[in-house]
Write a protein that holds these residues in place. Structure first.
Motif, PDB file in Angstrom:
ATOM      1  N   LEU A 155      14.719  -1.059  14.207  1.00  0.00           N
ATOM      2  CA  LEU A 155      13.279  -0.897  14.388  1.00  0.00           C
ATOM      3  C   LEU A 155      12.499  -1.451  13.199  1.00  0.00           C
ATOM      4  O   LEU A 155      11.520  -2.180  13.360  1.00  0.00           O
ATOM      5  N   VAL A 156      12.953  -1.115  11.983  1.00  0.00           N
ATOM      6  CA  VAL A 156      12.238  -1.595  10.797  1.00  0.00           C
ATOM      7  C   VAL A 156      12.262  -3.116  10.760  1.00  0.00           C
ATOM      8  O   VAL A 156      11.250  -3.767  10.480  1.00  0.00           O
ATOM      9  N   GLU A 172      -4.826 -10.731  14.997  1.00  0.00           N
ATOM     10  CA  GLU A 172      -5.616  -9.992  14.042  1.00  0.00           C
ATOM     11  C   GLU A 172      -5.100 -10.302  12.647  1.00  0.00           C
ATOM     12  O   GLU A 172      -3.911 -10.471  12.441  1.00  0.00           O
ATOM     13  N   HIS A 228     -10.889  -1.895   7.137  1.00  0.00           N
ATOM     14  CA  HIS A 228     -10.119  -2.686   6.173  1.00  0.00           C
ATOM     15  C   HIS A 228     -10.716  -4.062   5.939  1.00  0.00           C
ATOM     16  O   HIS A 228     -10.674  -4.573   4.834  1.00  0.00           O
ATOM     17  N   LEU A 287       5.321  -2.492  23.144  1.00  0.00           N
ATOM     18  CA  LEU A 287       4.811  -1.158  23.466  1.00  0.00           C
ATOM     19  C   LEU A 287       4.202  -1.043  24.856  1.00  0.00           C
ATOM     20  O   LEU A 287       4.184   0.031  25.422  1.00  0.00           O
ATOM     21  N   LEU A 293       9.832  -4.500  13.254  1.00  0.00           N
ATOM     22  CA  LEU A 293       8.452  -4.323  12.815  1.00  0.00           C
ATOM     23  C   LEU A 293       8.092  -5.346  11.755  1.00  0.00           C
ATOM     24  O   LEU A 293       6.948  -5.778  11.648  1.00  0.00           O
ATOM     25  N   MET A 294       9.076  -5.731  10.934  1.00  0.00           N
ATOM     26  CA  MET A 294       8.800  -6.703   9.884  1.00  0.00           C
ATOM     27  C   MET A 294       8.574  -8.096  10.472  1.00  0.00           C
ATOM     28  O   MET A 294       7.704  -8.832  10.022  1.00  0.00           O
ATOM     29  N   ILE A 295       9.416  -8.480  11.476  1.00  0.00           N
ATOM     30  CA  ILE A 295       9.346  -9.877  11.898  1.00  0.00           C
ATOM     31  C   ILE A 295       8.593 -10.086  13.203  1.00  0.00           C
ATOM     32  O   ILE A 295       8.030 -11.143  13.414  1.00  0.00           O
ATOM     33  N   PRO A 313       6.293  -7.531  15.316  1.00  0.00           N
ATOM     34  CA  PRO A 313       5.856  -6.162  15.620  1.00  0.00           C
ATOM     35  C   PRO A 313       5.451  -5.946  17.075  1.00  0.00           C
ATOM     36  O   PRO A 313       5.466  -4.815  17.538  1.00  0.00           O
ATOM     37  N   HIS A 314       5.088  -7.005  17.808  1.00  0.00           N
ATOM     38  CA  HIS A 314       4.691  -6.762  19.190  1.00  0.00           C
ATOM     39  C   HIS A 314       5.887  -6.782  20.139  1.00  0.00           C
ATOM     40  O   HIS A 314       5.720  -6.637  21.344  1.00  0.00           O
ATOM     41  N   TYR A 328       1.947   1.714  14.678  1.00  0.00           N
ATOM     42  CA  TYR A 328       3.085   0.963  14.170  1.00  0.00           C
ATOM     43  C   TYR A 328       3.489   1.496  12.806  1.00  0.00           C
ATOM     44  O   TYR A 328       4.663   1.652  12.501  1.00  0.00           O
ATOM     45  N   ILE A 365       9.526  -0.345  20.784  1.00  0.00           N
ATOM     46  CA  ILE A 365       9.074  -1.345  19.807  1.00  0.00           C
ATOM     47  C   ILE A 365       9.820  -2.653  20.057  1.00  0.00           C
ATOM     48  O   ILE A 365       9.233  -3.738  20.007  1.00  0.00           O
ATOM     49  N   ILE A 418       5.229   4.783  13.194  1.00  0.00           N
ATOM     50  CA  ILE A 418       6.618   4.658  13.641  1.00  0.00           C
ATOM     51  C   ILE A 418       7.495   4.117  12.513  1.00  0.00           C
ATOM     52  O   ILE A 418       8.640   4.541  12.347  1.00  0.00           O
ATOM     53  N   SER A 419       6.960   3.205  11.695  1.00  0.00           N
ATOM     54  CA  SER A 419       7.810   2.684  10.617  1.00  0.00           C
ATOM     55  C   SER A 419       8.064   3.761   9.561  1.00  0.00           C
ATOM     56  O   SER A 419       9.146   3.811   8.971  1.00  0.00           O
ATOM     57  N   PHE A 430      11.376   5.275  20.407  1.00  0.00           N
ATOM     58  CA  PHE A 430      10.562   4.380  19.593  1.00  0.00           C
ATOM     59  C   PHE A 430      11.228   3.041  19.328  1.00  0.00           C
ATOM     60  O   PHE A 430      10.591   2.006  19.526  1.00  0.00           O
ATOM     61  N   GLU A 439      -1.417  -8.971  19.588  1.00  0.00           N
ATOM     62  CA  GLU A 439      -2.788  -8.742  19.164  1.00  0.00           C
ATOM     63  C   GLU A 439      -3.066  -9.700  18.021  1.00  0.00           C
ATOM     64  O   GLU A 439      -2.403  -9.664  16.997  1.00  0.00           O
ATOM     65  N   LEU A 476      -6.376  -5.386  -0.564  1.00  0.00           N
ATOM     66  CA  LEU A 476      -5.769  -4.433   0.364  1.00  0.00           C
ATOM     67  C   LEU A 476      -4.341  -4.092  -0.026  1.00  0.00           C
ATOM     68  O   LEU A 476      -3.967  -2.921  -0.124  1.00  0.00           O
ATOM     69  N   ALA A 478      10.776   5.872  10.863  1.00  0.00           N
ATOM     70  CA  ALA A 478      12.071   5.252  10.597  1.00  0.00           C
ATOM     71  C   ALA A 478      12.489   5.523   9.154  1.00  0.00           C
ATOM     72  O   ALA A 478      13.658   5.836   8.889  1.00  0.00           O
ATOM     73  N   VAL A 514      -4.641  -8.676   9.098  1.00  0.00           N
ATOM     74  CA  VAL A 514      -4.737  -7.384   8.418  1.00  0.00           C
ATOM     75  C   VAL A 514      -4.649  -7.631   6.918  1.00  0.00           C
ATOM     76  O   VAL A 514      -3.773  -8.334   6.480  1.00  0.00           O
ATOM     77  N   LEU A 536       1.219  -3.440   4.830  1.00  0.00           N
ATOM     78  CA  LEU A 536       0.338  -4.602   4.727  1.00  0.00           C
ATOM     79  C   LEU A 536       0.083  -5.184   6.109  1.00  0.00           C
ATOM     80  O   LEU A 536      -1.011  -5.623   6.422  1.00  0.00           O
ATOM     81  N   ARG A 537       1.126  -5.186   6.939  1.00  0.00           N
ATOM     82  CA  ARG A 537       0.974  -5.813   8.248  1.00  0.00           C
ATOM     83  C   ARG A 537       0.734  -4.794   9.358  1.00  0.00           C
ATOM     84  O   ARG A 537       0.219  -5.154  10.402  1.00  0.00           O
ATOM     85  N   LEU A 538       1.158  -3.555   9.153  1.00  0.00           N
ATOM     86  CA  LEU A 538       1.144  -2.615  10.264  1.00  0.00           C
ATOM     87  C   LEU A 538       0.019  -1.607  10.106  1.00  0.00           C
ATOM     88  O   LEU A 538      -0.318  -1.196   9.006  1.00  0.00           O
ATOM     89  N   LYS A 539      -0.534  -1.215  11.246  1.00  0.00           N
ATOM     90  CA  LYS A 539      -1.576  -0.199  11.216  1.00  0.00           C
ATOM     91  C   LYS A 539      -1.287   0.826  12.293  1.00  0.00           C
ATOM     92  O   LYS A 539      -0.481   0.621  13.178  1.00  0.00           O
TER      93      LYS A 539
END
Lengths: 349, 295
Positions: free
Chosen positions: B275-276, B293, A209, B233, B279-281, B283-284, A128, B229, A131-132, B225, B291, A219, A135, B295, A122-125
């Motif tokens: 890493l996970v 944005e 999207h 990046l 990415l959840m909390i 991501p940059h 990212y 991350i 890579i997730s 990675f 960025e 989405l 993992a 989504v 939902l949040r990553l594109k």
């Protein structure tokens, strides 16, 4: 040469959306399946084992193509989802569940895990997400190896050959019919999903999207659906694999498997069901062809067998690179061009 | 407690190699937006070439060290020119897959040439351990850590003051603007690959001196990675810190998992669990560009 009309004329949209646009195609397909159905009578078990592997790979590739090619969500963890299905089906089957129930159970477990790892989408594109899912692959591999009570750990897990109503599918030619049946079913499911509302929503998400959301595509729901359906089918493929090889170990579902599935859909053609089938055939046959080549060359260069394993990987990488550079749309484009050429033969236009 | 202190020191050493490899990754990503899955294989090829020159051709270590660097520059230029340049402007998945294909090819090249068994570098530094706060530390560890620090210093200065470094930063910031100011984007792309390959080979040589080398060395590339991350990046400082943090973290997690739950091999996944979560909390990452944005 060709019995096909040079153009197709439709009077309704339903007709155009049909699975088989012309009678010629129906006849060809029927002939093809007739040949497939009688070939176990004539082929030896080596050829049949390759055919079985190809069929299983087709399910995996088609399901990955639904997620990556159609919905645009790249997954580097498809091999692990296959593994979840394989272990799930194996555990259910060892508990005494009938074959198809175990297969569905494995698929359901895999779908659940796939949806959990799909939530970040939902949040990553783009990278990212890649890579997730990478993992996810490595974490699941660790679980396969260390959840010894359930998966047998590094020793692996034995599975019995599938049995339906007391009839045991214990040879390559017998199980071929079973795998073919499930494969055709899975391919039909994916084809029909692609040409229905969820499929159009997936394509909208892949293409852009934000516009998809603007025209009312939810989405999150559809991305989760794509992850769920794709991992469900991957799980079914894994369950078939477990019942076919009758012994599963964590190494079978490594990162390499995920990569080879991605290679299949890239070499075959992204977003195309036919392309995934071509890709699955190509990637499964590639190492066998190399085996054949080295054994025929063994008289000339006897020490080739020592480097055959790394050579397979090198040729695989080379093929991937060459296809990406010279034919990024894959084998399916070559197929279309060939078909278009012969359709009008001998007149160029 | 001493056990954990030892783990932290080991983690810092491994982490400094992660940082080097991550540095290469970030340089490529910043300049060309290519996610390089073959970074670990560049490390491996560098280590093996240096090994071959020192052991099989009996060259003095320093000579083979510099020859290895020359080799990696040539390799990087070939890779950039033949494989990556035709894919400029293609979708992300194609670029990722082409680097994966490349990594398969490099791995198979190494295995076909040198086999799969572990090879050991001849000892270059003295074996006698130094004592630091009562803990024995091998000189090669100190050299590894020092060399990594030195390289980071050099590259920070390079990007800050040299005109090439500024051109690379400009390219990373806005390719079109950079091009209209007369910067050759293509040569910048090639240059970033060269730097990445050189840095990775140095990492590989250090690693070879510590643990010996085998054909699984390329797995190291995956560890990059979590590091990048975590750091962000597109941040050099992030790569440096991210590598160190991941190195320490996975060693401590390994030790703790073994101590508390008796779980072996947790090292391999600890960094990916981290890493996970990142990415959840966030991501940059720590230092990456946000960025904005929806989504």
């Amino acid at each position: 040469m060709s019995m096909q009309k040079c153009g197709l004329f439709y009077t309704t949209y339903g007709r155009e959306d049909g699975l088989f646009p012309s009678r010629f195609q129906k006849i060809c397909l029927a002939l093809f399946f007739a040949v497939l159905l009688i070939c176990p009578q004539f082929m030896n078990s080596y050829v049949m084992s390759i055919m079985n592997l190809i069929l299983i790979a087709i399910i995996g590739a088609v399901s990955l193509n639904l997620l990556t090619g159609v919905c645009g969500q790249m997954s580097l963890g498809h091999g692990a989802f296959l593994g979840v299905g394989a272990y799930g089906a194996a555990v259910f089957s060892n508990m005494g569940a009938p074959f198809f129930l175990a297969l569905l159970g494995g698929g359901a477990v895999s779908a659940m895990i796939g949806m959990i790892f799909g939530i970040p989408s939902l949040r990553l594109k783009g990278i990212y997400l890649a890579i997730s899912t990478l993992a996810a692959q490595l974490i699941l591999e660790y679980v396969f190896l260390h959840a010894g009570g359930l998966t047998g750990g590094a020793n692996g897990l034995p599975v019995d050959a599938p049995e339906i109503m007391g009839y045991s599918f214990d040879t390559d030619s017998k199980i071929f019919y079973l795998i073919l049946f499930v494969t055709v079913l899975c391919v039909l499911v994916v084809t029909n999903v692609i040409r229905s509302r969820p499929g159009r929503a997936f394509v909208a998400i892949r293409d852009y999207h934000q516009s998809a959301e603007n025209v009312g595509v939810n989405l999150f729901a559809f991305k989760l659906q794509a992850f769920g359906l794709s991992s469900f089918l991957a799980g079914v493929a894994g369950g078939l694999w477990a019942h076919y090889t009758m012994y599963i170990t964590p190494e079978q579902f490594s990162m390499g498997l995920s990569i080879s599935y991605l290679a299949m859909i890239i070499i075959g053609g992204m977003g195309s069901v036919l392309g995934s089938i071509f890709g699955a055939i190509f990637i499964t046959l590639l190492p066998e062809m190399l085996n054949l080549l080295t054994s025929s060359l063994s008289g000339v260069a006897p020490d080739l067998s020592a480097i055959i394993v790394p050579m397979k990987e090198g040729v695989f990488g080379l093929m991937l690179v060459l296809f990406l550079i010279f034919e990024p749309e894959g084998l399916v484009r070559k197929w279309r061009l060939t078909k278009a050429y012969w359709k009008l033969y001998p007149f160029a236009y | 407690m001493e056990y954990y202190l030892q783990l932290i020191i080991n983690g810092l050493v491994v982490g400094s190699i992660y940082s080097l490899v991550a540095l290469g990754f970030v340089i490529i990503f910043k300049a060309t937006k290519v996610v390089n899955f073959a970074q670990g294989e560049l490390v491996m090829v560098g280590a093996y070439v240096c090994f071959a020159l020192t052991v099989q051709y009996q060259l003095p270590f320093l000579v083979s060290f510099f020859l290895t660097l020359v080799f990696s520059v040539i390799l990087a230029i070939l890779v950039e020119r033949l494989v990556l340049r035709p894919l400029i402007g293609e979708p992300i998945i194609s670029v990722i897959m082409v680097t994966i294909g490349l990594s398969s090819m490099l791995k198979s090249f190494v295995q076909m040439t040198w086999g799969t068994q572990i090879q050991v570098f001849p000892p270059i530094l003295p074996q006698e351990p130094y004592m630091l706060m009562g803990l024995p530390i091998a000189p090669v560890y100190i050299a590894a850590f020092g060399l990594s620090l030195l390289l980071f210093g050099v590259f920070s200065l390079f990007f800050k003051y040299s005109s090439l470094g500024i051109a690379m930063r400009a390219t990373a910031f806005d390719q079109q603007a950079a091009q209209s100011m007369g910067i050759g984007i293509k040569s910048i792309f090639a240059l970033s690959w060269c730097i990445a390959a050189v840095v990775s080979s140095i990492g590989g040589i250090i690693l070879g001196n510590i643990n010996g080398i085998n054909a699984q060395l390329g797995q190291l590339g995956l560890k990059v990675f979590p590091a990048v991350i975590l750091g962000g990046l597109d941040s050099l400082l992030g790569a440096a810190l991210g590598g160190l943090i991941i190195g320490v973290l996975e060693n401590i997690c390994e030790g703790a998992a073994k101590d508390l739950f008796g779980l072996g091999g947790f090292k391999e996944v600890a960094s990916f669990v981290v890493l996970v979560i990142i990415l959840m909390i966030k991501p940059h990452g720590l230092f990456g560009t946000k960025e904005i944005e929806r989504v």
